[in-house]
Design a protein around this motif. Structure first.
Motif, PDB file in Angstrom:
ATOM      1  N   LEU A 161       0.822  -1.228   0.000  1.00  0.00           N
ATOM      2  CA  LEU A 161       0.000   0.000   0.000  1.00  0.00           C
ATOM      3  C   LEU A 161       0.849   1.269   0.000  1.00  0.00           C
ATOM      4  O   LEU A 161       0.313   2.374   0.072  1.00  0.00           O
ATOM      5  N   HIS A 162       2.177   1.122  -0.030  1.00  0.00           N
ATOM      6  CA  HIS A 162       3.113   2.261  -0.012  1.00  0.00           C
ATOM      7  C   HIS A 162       3.036   3.043   1.292  1.00  0.00           C
ATOM      8  O   HIS A 162       3.323   4.243   1.311  1.00  0.00           O
ATOM      9  N   ASN A 165       7.706   3.804   3.433  1.00  0.00           N
ATOM     10  CA  ASN A 165       8.276   4.763   2.479  1.00  0.00           C
ATOM     11  C   ASN A 165       9.701   4.333   2.090  1.00  0.00           C
ATOM     12  O   ASN A 165      10.636   4.454   2.888  1.00  0.00           O
ATOM     13  N   PRO A 166       9.875   3.869   0.847  1.00  0.00           N
ATOM     14  CA  PRO A 166      11.188   3.334   0.436  1.00  0.00           C
ATOM     15  C   PRO A 166      12.282   4.397   0.357  1.00  0.00           C
ATOM     16  O   PRO A 166      13.456   4.046   0.228  1.00  0.00           O
ATOM     17  N   ILE A 167      11.911   5.669   0.441  1.00  0.00           N
ATOM     18  CA  ILE A 167      12.952   6.709   0.407  1.00  0.00           C
ATOM     19  C   ILE A 167      13.666   6.809   1.761  1.00  0.00           C
ATOM     20  O   ILE A 167      14.788   7.302   1.846  1.00  0.00           O
TER      21      ILE A 167
ATOM     22  N   TYR B 160       8.569  12.629  -5.415  1.00  0.00           N
ATOM     23  CA  TYR B 160       9.882  12.010  -5.188  1.00  0.00           C
ATOM     24  C   TYR B 160       9.969  11.420  -3.773  1.00  0.00           C
ATOM     25  O   TYR B 160      10.552  10.362  -3.567  1.00  0.00           O
ATOM     26  N   LEU B 161       9.382  12.122  -2.821  1.00  0.00           N
ATOM     27  CA  LEU B 161       9.435  11.679  -1.416  1.00  0.00           C
ATOM     28  C   LEU B 161       8.413  10.586  -1.103  1.00  0.00           C
ATOM     29  O   LEU B 161       8.301  10.166   0.043  1.00  0.00           O
ATOM     30  N   HIS B 162       7.642  10.159  -2.106  1.00  0.00           N
ATOM     31  CA  HIS B 162       6.614   9.122  -1.944  1.00  0.00           C
ATOM     32  C   HIS B 162       5.486   9.579  -1.026  1.00  0.00           C
ATOM     33  O   HIS B 162       4.845   8.751  -0.389  1.00  0.00           O
ATOM     34  N   ASN B 165       0.808   8.836  -3.135  1.00  0.00           N
ATOM     35  CA  ASN B 165       0.725   7.379  -3.091  1.00  0.00           C
ATOM     36  C   ASN B 165       0.248   6.830  -4.443  1.00  0.00           C
ATOM     37  O   ASN B 165      -0.926   6.968  -4.800  1.00  0.00           O
ATOM     38  N   PRO B 166       1.155   6.182  -5.187  1.00  0.00           N
ATOM     39  CA  PRO B 166       0.797   5.724  -6.536  1.00  0.00           C
ATOM     40  C   PRO B 166      -0.245   4.610  -6.559  1.00  0.00           C
ATOM     41  O   PRO B 166      -0.766   4.297  -7.617  1.00  0.00           O
TER      42      PRO B 166
END
Lengths: 310, 310
Positions: A161-162, A165-167, B160-162, B165-166
C-alpha cells in the motif's frame, strides 16, 4: 460552476491482489532450488477449521511449486511426530495446526519444532529477536530471523500500500506514521505493534483493558521500541490521530467506531469477522477487508527462506 | 540489554538530487525532438537577482539540451518584445524576469505572453484551470494545462518523497495527508494549497492574518477543493495535525515553531531564507532545505510540454 458531490473515493484492495505480487516472488525463488521444498503439516484434532486450513495450505503449496504432506496424528503422538520431522532432511518446513491441547502444552509443542524448520516463526528465539528488533540470526547477516506469519502479512500489505516509504532507510520506513492496532493477542496484536514500532511507527495498541503506546521516541532515537501505558486513554483518543487503523477483534459483535477515523485513513481488517462497517468507505482512503490470502503466501515465503539457508 | 539512545533519524534531501531524476526525464524528451527547444528570456531591469536568475536559466537550459536567448529590453519595449516572440515560430517558450514595473502592470504583461509559450504557467487560463482542477486544455486530454513552476516543483518533490501514493488513482494520491503551508502568496502559497487539496490533501494555509482550510471534504466527494476560514485557528493548531509542513516566508526573521511539529513530519522549505531551525532534524522524518534546483528543471519540463504540443 457548482460542483456536484461525487461518491466517496475509497480504494478497496483485496488480499488476493496483494498476494499475487508476493506469489511471483515466491515462485521465482522456488525455480532456483534443486527440488521443491517440502512442508509437512501436523493435524492432531477433529477441529473443522484446522482441517480447512490444512487443505488450503496444501492447495496453495502445490499451486506455487511446493510439496505438502499432511500427517494426521493423535495428541499423544504429536511430539514424537514433530521430532521425527525435525531430523528428516527431506522436510524443509513444519506447520502444526493449533489448538491441539488448547492450553500451555500447545506453547510447549511450538518450542519443539526445529528452529530451522519453524516457518510459522513461533520459536522463542524468533519471537525474542522480533521484540528486540534483531533481524538476523547470525552476525554476518546471512540468516534472516523468521517473523510470525500474520504480523508479517500485515507488514507486506503495508509495503504494498506504499505506507512503508522506500525513500527512508530500511528499518525506519514507517517514520511519521501513527497506527492504531485493535487487538493485543500474543499471536498477532502485540508482535505486530512491536514490529511496526520497530520500523519507526508510533503505535497505539488497544485492547479491552487499556491503551499502550509502542514507539522509538522522538527522532527514533531508540534502536528498538519501548512501551508506555496511556492512562485514561481509549480508542476515542487513538483513532483521530491515526493514519493507519488495523483491527483484529474475534467475533461478530465488535465494530470499529468509523466516525472517529481520520479522513483518508488506511484501514485493514485481520479478524475473520468484519470489524469495519461498510461506512468505513466514507472515510478511508484504502480499505483491506481481509488478509488470509496474504498470510498463506507469507508462510511459503518463510518456507522458501528456510529451504534456501539449509 | 539497555539500548543506548542514538542520534535522530531525519533524512535531509537536497533539491539537486531530486532534480536529477527529473533532468533525466527532460533530457530523454528533448532527444526525441527535431531541434533543441528555444527559451527566450526578457530582462528589462537592472535588478541583480533577476540577472543571476537569467544567467542560471541559460546555463541550466544549455546543460540539458535546450537553447536559451536572453533579450535585454527597456521597460518601454518589453510589451512589443513579448509580442514579437509570440509570433516567432522559432521561439518555444518565453520567460520574463519580474518585477519590472513592480505594480499591476507586471500582471498585465504576464497576460501578454502567448498561452502556448507561457512556460511559467502564469496565463489566466492556466491559473483558472489550476484552481478549478481542470487538468487539460482540450476535451480530448491531449494538451496539458501548464502549472506554475514553484508550486509544481513542490508537487514533484512530494512525488519524489513518496508522499503521493501511486496505489491511489491519479488525482487522489494525497488522500489521507494533512499539509500545512506557511505562505499564502498569489504566486506560490495559495496555488500550492489549491493544487494539493485538489489532489486529495487536507491543507491548512497559514498566513499572518488567519488560517484557511483547503479540502475536498470527507471521502473527497467534491471534485475540486473548497476553502473554509478556520476562525480562531493559528499555526499552533495546524502543526500537530500535519504530516507535511511546507514553509515559504520571505526574510530571515521567521522561524517555524518546530517544537509543535508532529513526530516524523515531512518538512520542505521554499523560502530563499531558512524558515526551519536546525532542530527540525530532531522531529522530521524528511527535510528538504531548498527547492530552487527543482523549480528550474520544472520550467524546462513545461518548456518541453509546450515544444511537443506545438
Amino acid at each position: 460552476m457548482a460542483s456536484a458531490p461525487e461518491p466517496s473515493h475509497c480504494k478497496v484492495i483485496l488480499a488476493g491482489n496483494i498476494a499475487k505480487s508476493l506469489q511471483n516472488e515466491v515462485q521465482e525463488g522456488v525455480k532456483k532450488l534443486e527440488r521443491a521444498p517440502l512442508l509437512v503439516g501436523f493435524l492432531a484434532t477433529d477441529d473443522a477449521a484446522s482441517r480447512v486450513y490444512a487443505d488450503w495450505t496444501g492447495k496453495t503449496c502445490r499451486d506455487n511449486g511446493f510439496d505438502f504432506e499432511l500427517r494426521e496424528v493423535t495428541k499423544d503422538d504429536i511430539e514424537e511426530g514433530i521430532m521425527s520431522a525435525n531430523t528428516d532432511d527431506k522436510v524443509d518446513g513444519i506447520i502444526v495446526y493449533y489448538p491441539i491441547h488448547g492450553n500451555r502444552q500447545d506453547q510447549y509443542l511450538q518450542q519443539i519444532v526445529d528452529i530451522g524448520k519453524d516457518v510459522e516463526g513461533l520459536s522463542h528465539k524468533y519471537i525474542f529477536n522480533m521484540y528486540q528488533n534483531i533481524r538476523f540470526l547470525d552476525d554476518a547477516k546471512q540468516r534472516k530471523s523468521i517473523l510470525p506469519c500474520t504480523p508479517l502479512a500485515v507488514i507486506k500489505i503495508l509495503e504494498y500500500l506504499h505506507v512503508y516509504n522506500p525513500i527512508l532507510p530500511y528499518g525506519n520506513r514507517l517514520h511519521g506514521h501513527t497506527v492504531t492496532i485493535i487487538n493485543r493477542s500474543e499471536v498477532v496484536g502485540r508482535p505486530l505493534a512491536a514490529l511496526l514500532a520497530n520500523d519507526g511507527a508510533n503505535v497505539y495498541s488497544v485492547d479491552i483493558d487499556n491503551v499502550e503506546q509502542f514507539h522509538r521516541g522522538e527522532g527514533l532515537r531508540k534502536r528498538r521500541h519501548t512501551v508506555d501505558e496511556k492512562g485514561g486513554w481509549t480508542i476515542e483518543h487513538c483513532l483521530p490521530l491515526s493514519d493507519v487503523v488495523i483491527s483484529g477483534v474475534p467475533g461478530d459483535k465488535y465494530k470499529v467506531p468509523v466516525k472517529l477515523l481520520r479522513n483518508g485513513a488506511v484501514c485493514i481488517n485481520f479478524s475473520s469477522e468484519k470489524n469495519f462497517t461498510p461506512e468505513v468507505k466514507e472515510k478511508a482512503s484504502i480499505y483491506v477487508p481481509a488478509i488470509g490470502k496474504v498470510t498463506i503466501i507469507v508462510l511459503l515465503r518463510n518456507l522458501l527462506v528456510s529451504a534456501c539457508t539449509k
